[in-house]
Write an enzyme that holds these catalytic residues in place. Sequence first.
Site, short mmCIF file in Angstrom:
data_model
loop_
_atom_site.label_atom_id
_atom_site.label_comp_id
_atom_site.label_asym_id
_atom_site.label_seq_id
_atom_site.Cartn_x
_atom_site.Cartn_y
_atom_site.Cartn_z
N TYR A 50 -2.35 -1.57 9.95
CA TYR A 50 -2.44 -1.99 8.55
C TYR A 50 -1.14 -1.69 7.81
CZ TYR A 50 -4.03 -1.86 3.65
OH TYR A 50 -4.15 -2.05 2.29
N SER A 69 0.84 -1.19 0.00
CA SER A 69 0.00 0.00 0.00
C SER A 69 0.88 1.23 0.00
CB SER A 69 -0.90 0.01 1.24
OG SER A 69 -1.54 1.27 1.40
#
Length: 252
Positions: free
Chosen positions: A157, A144
């Site tokens: 995350y 990400s």
Amino acid sequence: MTAKIGLITGASRGLGKNTALAMARHGIDVVLTYQSNQALAQEVVSEIEGLGQKAVALQLDVAKVNTFATFSENLKQALHAKWQTEKFDFLINNAGTGLTAPFAETTEQIFDDMVNIHLKSTFFVTQKLVPLMNDGGRIINISSGLARFTLPGYSAYAAMKGGIEVLTRYMAKELGARQIAVNTVAPGAIETDFGQGLVRDNKDVNAFIASQTALGRVGVPDDIGPMITSLLSEDNRWVNAQRIEASGGMLI
């Protein structure tokens, strides 16, 4: 010429589905996994077959490492039944869930869930499936943009995605003897249902991200699936152990 076979986890919707269809458009057959919605996964299979490629959908919960051996056996059976082969070529570790929780409010359970779903699964799914891959194959791990830039609420995350990026380099080093290239793709903010559709459905969030992106808009699935697929081609055979961000120049 026999088609290459790619396996992508979490491909019944979102970026996984987009990538599976992009692979099919480039002549790659697809094994896709789903967690619970078999009907949705079969719709993707039908779309892939409509593009002239073969496909099967297999159930896999990436949070449950103790099921990976069974999944491997199911994959062997599917490869034999559908393709009369024992091996596949490409692995895309895509499955995952979103999470927004302030650092101070992130519980141990939330953290452990992120470990299991993102980092632990990528490590052990790949470990289990590499013996079924052809030499000269490719592995792509999905990270990400949040592993580079920071936004409040994504500490757990993003930490997992950072771990995946390090893991990618180690995989590339240890699998190099088999000519298997391993890379990371790190999407920026994309308009999907990921994270309850926050980027897609919240106009303020969408506008803020667009204002922070050099190309002036939020990403869409078609910005990602074809890019991932391009890394599977022979044109990119010398790209290895790299983190490639596809974010339109977000927060640079």
